[in-house]
Design a protein around this motif. Structure first.
Motif, PDB file in Angstrom:
ATOM      1  N   CYS A   1       1.028  -0.867  -0.060  1.00  0.00           N
ATOM      2  CA  CYS A   1       0.423   0.113   0.061  1.00  0.00           C
ATOM      3  C   CYS A   1       0.863   1.729  -0.707  1.00  0.00           C
ATOM      4  O   CYS A   1       0.462   2.501  -0.432  1.00  0.00           O
ATOM      5  CB  CYS A   1      -0.499  -0.066   0.811  1.00  0.00           C
ATOM      6  SG  CYS A   1      -2.322  -0.244   0.903  1.00  0.00           S
ATOM      7  N   LEU A   2       1.801   1.078   0.577  1.00  0.00           N
ATOM      8  CA  LEU A   2       2.938   2.152   0.518  1.00  0.00           C
ATOM      9  C   LEU A   2       3.692   2.662  -0.630  1.00  0.00           C
ATOM     10  O   LEU A   2       4.142   3.171  -1.062  1.00  0.00           O
ATOM     11  CB  LEU A   2       3.853   2.039   2.061  1.00  0.00           C
ATOM     12  CG  LEU A   2       3.485   1.937   3.091  1.00  0.00           C
ATOM     13  CD1 LEU A   2       4.600   1.387   4.373  1.00  0.00           C
ATOM     14  CD2 LEU A   2       2.939   3.926   3.905  1.00  0.00           C
ATOM     15  N   SER A   3       4.267   1.562  -1.437  1.00  0.00           N
ATOM     16  CA  SER A   3       3.982   1.692  -2.847  1.00  0.00           C
ATOM     17  C   SER A   3       3.747   1.975  -3.386  1.00  0.00           C
ATOM     18  O   SER A   3       3.607   2.551  -5.180  1.00  0.00           O
ATOM     19  CB  SER A   3       5.057  -0.131  -2.989  1.00  0.00           C
ATOM     20  OG  SER A   3       4.097  -0.711  -2.850  1.00  0.00           O
ATOM     21  N   THR A   4       2.054   1.839  -3.941  1.00  0.00           N
ATOM     22  CA  THR A   4       1.042   1.703  -4.579  1.00  0.00           C
ATOM     23  C   THR A   4      -0.143   2.905  -3.998  1.00  0.00           C
ATOM     24  O   THR A   4      -0.654   2.965  -4.932  1.00  0.00           O
ATOM     25  CB  THR A   4       0.260   0.638  -4.990  1.00  0.00           C
ATOM     26  OG1 THR A   4      -0.481   0.287  -3.997  1.00  0.00           O
ATOM     27  CG2 THR A   4       1.138  -0.432  -4.792  1.00  0.00           C
ATOM     28  N   ASN A   5       0.290   3.845  -3.008  1.00  0.00           N
ATOM     29  CA  ASN A   5      -0.853   4.599  -2.889  1.00  0.00           C
ATOM     30  C   ASN A   5      -2.626   3.767  -3.175  1.00  0.00           C
ATOM     31  O   ASN A   5      -2.880   4.926  -3.301  1.00  0.00           O
ATOM     32  CB  ASN A   5      -0.393   5.844  -3.372  1.00  0.00           C
ATOM     33  CG  ASN A   5      -1.288   7.073  -2.955  1.00  0.00           C
ATOM     34  OD1 ASN A   5      -1.108   6.721  -1.283  1.00  0.00           O
ATOM     35  ND2 ASN A   5      -1.509   8.490  -3.087  1.00  0.00           N
ATOM     36  N   SER A   6      -2.983   3.134  -1.981  1.00  0.00           N
ATOM     37  CA  SER A   6      -4.274   2.502  -2.035  1.00  0.00           C
ATOM     38  C   SER A   6      -4.985   2.203  -1.150  1.00  0.00           C
ATOM     39  O   SER A   6      -5.090   2.056  -0.428  1.00  0.00           O
ATOM     40  CB  SER A   6      -3.619   0.748  -2.606  1.00  0.00           C
ATOM     41  OG  SER A   6      -2.963   0.224  -4.046  1.00  0.00           O
ATOM     42  N   TRP A   7      -4.261   3.609  -0.424  1.00  0.00           N
ATOM     43  CA  TRP A   7      -5.047   3.945   0.247  1.00  0.00           C
ATOM     44  C   TRP A   7      -6.318   4.537   1.177  1.00  0.00           C
ATOM     45  O   TRP A   7      -7.391   4.003   1.579  1.00  0.00           O
ATOM     46  CB  TRP A   7      -4.371   5.538   2.007  1.00  0.00           C
ATOM     47  CG  TRP A   7      -3.011   4.660   1.640  1.00  0.00           C
ATOM     48  CD1 TRP A   7      -1.646   5.514   1.222  1.00  0.00           C
ATOM     49  CD2 TRP A   7      -2.190   3.522   3.275  1.00  0.00           C
ATOM     50  NE1 TRP A   7      -0.558   4.315   1.764  1.00  0.00           N
ATOM     51  CE2 TRP A   7      -1.054   3.502   2.515  1.00  0.00           C
ATOM     52  CE3 TRP A   7      -2.949   2.153   3.706  1.00  0.00           C
ATOM     53  CZ2 TRP A   7      -0.316   2.642   3.767  1.00  0.00           C
ATOM     54  CZ3 TRP A   7      -2.301   1.124   4.211  1.00  0.00           C
ATOM     55  CH2 TRP A   7      -1.188   1.641   4.479  1.00  0.00           C
ATOM     56  N   LEU A   8      -7.489   4.228  -0.246  1.00  0.00           N
ATOM     57  CA  LEU A   8      -8.407   4.901  -0.458  1.00  0.00           C
ATOM     58  C   LEU A   8      -9.161   3.792  -0.743  1.00  0.00           C
ATOM     59  O   LEU A   8     -10.953   4.016  -0.952  1.00  0.00           O
ATOM     60  CB  LEU A   8      -9.099   6.326  -1.371  1.00  0.00           C
ATOM     61  CG  LEU A   8      -7.808   7.572  -0.756  1.00  0.00           C
ATOM     62  CD1 LEU A   8      -8.115   8.757  -1.970  1.00  0.00           C
ATOM     63  CD2 LEU A   8      -8.068   7.870   0.608  1.00  0.00           C
ATOM     64  N   LYS A   9      -8.930   2.890  -0.920  1.00  0.00           N
ATOM     65  CA  LYS A   9      -9.421   1.332  -1.501  1.00  0.00           C
ATOM     66  C   LYS A   9     -10.466   1.009  -0.427  1.00  0.00           C
ATOM     67  O   LYS A   9      -9.744   0.712   0.233  1.00  0.00           O
ATOM     68  CB  LYS A   9      -8.223   0.374  -2.522  1.00  0.00           C
ATOM     69  CG  LYS A   9      -7.821   1.159  -3.669  1.00  0.00           C
ATOM     70  CD  LYS A   9      -7.361  -0.302  -4.435  1.00  0.00           C
ATOM     71  CE  LYS A   9      -6.762   0.555  -5.929  1.00  0.00           C
ATOM     72  NZ  LYS A   9      -6.332  -0.934  -6.650  1.00  0.00           N
ATOM     73  N   SER A  10     -11.040   0.436  -0.525  1.00  0.00           N
ATOM     74  CA  SER A  10     -12.516  -0.302   0.456  1.00  0.00           C
ATOM     75  C   SER A  10     -12.297  -1.960   0.400  1.00  0.00           C
ATOM     76  O   SER A  10     -10.756  -2.346   0.070  1.00  0.00           O
ATOM     77  CB  SER A  10     -13.477   0.495   0.341  1.00  0.00           C
ATOM     78  OG  SER A  10     -14.566  -0.681   1.366  1.00  0.00           O
TER      79      SER A  10
END
Length: 273
Positions: A245-254
């Motif tokens: 997640c840190l590398s792909t910036n997927s933090w807003l995914k549910s």
């Protein structure tokens, strides 16, 4: 205007938190915990919302904290908490009584009489139960802080109690019935917490959960080795996902983050509908 234009801060607040978190990680100042990872296990969005907004069930959290203090650190109770007087704050006298209480209780956490009464009932029950009392009486440490590192991340954990060959976790439960507690242990991923805490101390010890409900019912549970090992393996997997997640910036995914392509297929079950 669309909903994004009408609410420009909705995404911005979360993106700002993510930026801050990533900066902390780069500086080696980011600490994770069981609570944050158990939310991340649901989805990255659950993690961000937990870090930003916490949980809605503040009364249950406060009850758990008061319970822990009464059982594990009773000597600190009066320094930390103040029990609110029962008075009608709609009246002049009631307001004066309550304001005087607040003035005398600065820097303390205010606890309602109902929460305190429930916590006392629960604490006395835990300390009167033969199995839980034996575990707590034989503990070498209580409320032990552990700063540790694993799989490329830093963690901060607090062990409720640790004995020579065991660790204890005290949990407030909706119902301490053993069958219901077992379901709670599985659904709340308490096996993940057990695996993480034994990783934290880097020792192979038995892991017990003392469950107590508001009515003062108590049951004690031993997490078997296979479940603890599963917790350790899941912990390692979640650390890998967190790095992704840190590398792909997927933090807003549910929930789409945990599916193969954002879709969850569902088929007819083996039994008749």
């Amino acid at each position: 205007m669309n909903v994004f234009e009408l609410n420009p801060d909705y995404i911005a607040i979360k993106e700002a938190y993510v930026t801050t978190m990533e900066d902390k990680y780069q500086r080696g100042e980011l600490y994770l915990s069981y609570s944050s990872l158990s939310n991340f296990r649901k989805s990255p969005k659950h993690f961000v919302n937990y870090k930003l907004f916490g949980t809605d069930d503040t009364d249950s959290i406060l009850l758990g904290k008061v319970l822990h203090c009464l059982v594990l650190e009773p000597q600190n109770f009066d320094k930390t908490y103040a029990i609110a007087p029962e008075c009608d704050r709609r009246t002049k006298d009631g307001k004066a009584t309550y304001n005087a209480f607040l003035e005398s209780s600065k820097d303390k956490t205010v606890v309602s009489n109902s929460i305190y009464t429930s916590a006392v009932e629960m604490a006395i029950s835990v300390l009167s139960n033969e199995q839980s009392k034996a575990l707590l009486d034989s503990a070498l440490f209580k409320e032990k802080r552990v700063d540790w590192e694993r799989h490329g991340f830093k963690f901060l954990s607090f062990l409720d109690a640790e004995g020579e060959d065991y660790v204890v976790d005290l949990k407030s439960m909706p119902d301490a019935d053993p069958k219901k507690v077992q379901r709670e242990i599985l659904s709340r991923c308490l096996w993940l917490q057990g695996g993480m805490y034994l990783e934290a101390i880097d020792q192979d010890k038995d892991y017990y959960i003392i469950a107590v409900d508001k009515k003062g019912n108590v049951s004690v549970h031993l997490l078997m080795k296979s479940l603890i090992e599963y917790g350790k393996s899941e912990f390692k997997r979640l650390c890998g996902d967190f790095e992704d997640c840190l590398s792909t910036n997927s933090w807003l995914k549910s929930y789409e983050y945990r599916s193969h392509n954002g879709i969850y297929p569902i088929d007819k079950p083996q039994y008749n509908i």
